[in-house]
Design an enzyme around this catalytic site. Structure first.
Site, mmCIF file in Angstrom:
data_model
loop_
_atom_site.group_PDB
_atom_site.id
_atom_site.type_symbol
_atom_site.label_atom_id
_atom_site.label_comp_id
_atom_site.label_asym_id
_atom_site.label_seq_id
_atom_site.Cartn_x
_atom_site.Cartn_y
_atom_site.Cartn_z
ATOM 1 C CG ASP A 70 -45.865 12.130 -57.718
ATOM 2 O OD1 ASP A 70 -45.435 12.633 -58.769
ATOM 3 O OD2 ASP A 70 -45.153 11.928 -56.715
ATOM 4 C CG ASP A 81 -39.997 9.848 -59.753
ATOM 5 O OD1 ASP A 81 -39.118 8.988 -59.871
ATOM 6 O OD2 ASP A 81 -40.539 10.411 -60.724
ATOM 7 C CG ASP A 127 -44.056 12.145 -52.811
ATOM 8 O OD1 ASP A 127 -44.451 12.328 -53.978
ATOM 9 O OD2 ASP A 127 -42.870 12.280 -52.473
#
Length: 219
Positions: free
Chosen positions: A9, A11, A169
């Site tokens: 991922d 951001d 995240d």
């Protein structure tokens, strides 16, 4: 079994972009006379694409399609020119990427950020490292947590999904990895670490360099 490749991922995983995203959205809200939000609120707004972000930022009574699209256009115009003001890679990320390159591990990025903005941010902050491919949200391809993008990357590499580690995240990332058949690895330094265990993370790392050991040795 060691892993052959890593899907990242962007951001909240490789770069901390929250300030620039929040400030661009708040400027756009202010121009339309809407209340702005504290930085912490944006941790909940991000992760599902730009349209979701601006929808969540609008007051519930204003969440009409015309108004959402109007705010989205202004936000994207603003953010495109201000995406690198406070954004920076998380500590340890560049050492992780260099270590993976030394191992010959393939790397890709899969983000729900609009594709051109994803490419822009990666090109600005992570240009020293090779990612093949870099995918943001693209027309005609379902966004995460749909596994389509992750599976497309695995096919491009010629790898079975269980040979691929997926680092993210949020719950969106863990669900994407699980549905694709990749190994879901949670990044505790990101935007929503409280979601990771309940959404399928098979392991959670506290720092980027811990990922190297997992790649070498497997789960």
């Amino acid at each position: 079994m060691s892993f052959k490749a890593v899907i990242f991922d962007l951001d909240g995983t490789l770069v901390n972009s929250l300030d620039d995203l929040a400030e661009a959205c708040n400027r756009s809200l202010s121009k339309f006379g809407y209340p702005i939000h504290p930085l912490e609120a944006y941790k909940k707004f991000v992760g599902e694409g730009a349209k979701h972000l601006v929808t969540q930022a609008l007051p519930p009574a204003a969440r009409k399609e015309v108004e959402i699209n109007r705010l989205l256009a202004l936000f994207q115009q603003d953010y495109q020119t201000q995406a690198a003001v406070k954004t920076k890679p998380y500590e340890g990320v560049e050492a992780l990427l260099a270590g993976l390159e030394a191992l010959g591990t393939q790397k890709a990025i899969l983000s729900n950020k609009p594709h051109l903005l994803t490419v822009q941010v990666v090109g600005h902050f992570l240009q020293s490292y090779s990612f093949h491919p870099v995918f943001g949200a693209r027309e005609g391809v379902l966004r995460k947590p749909d596994p389509a993008g992750a599976l497309e990357i695995c096919r491009a590499w010629g790898l079975a999904p269980d040979q691929v580690l997926y680092l993210g995240d949020t719950a969106i990332d863990m669900k994407t990895a699980t549905q694709a058949g990749c190994f879901p690895l949670g990044a505790a330094w990101g935007f929503r670490p409280e979601e990771l265990n309940a959404s399928g993370a098979r392991a959670i790392v506290q720092s980027p360099l811990e990922v190297l050991e997992l790649v070498r040795s497997g789960p």
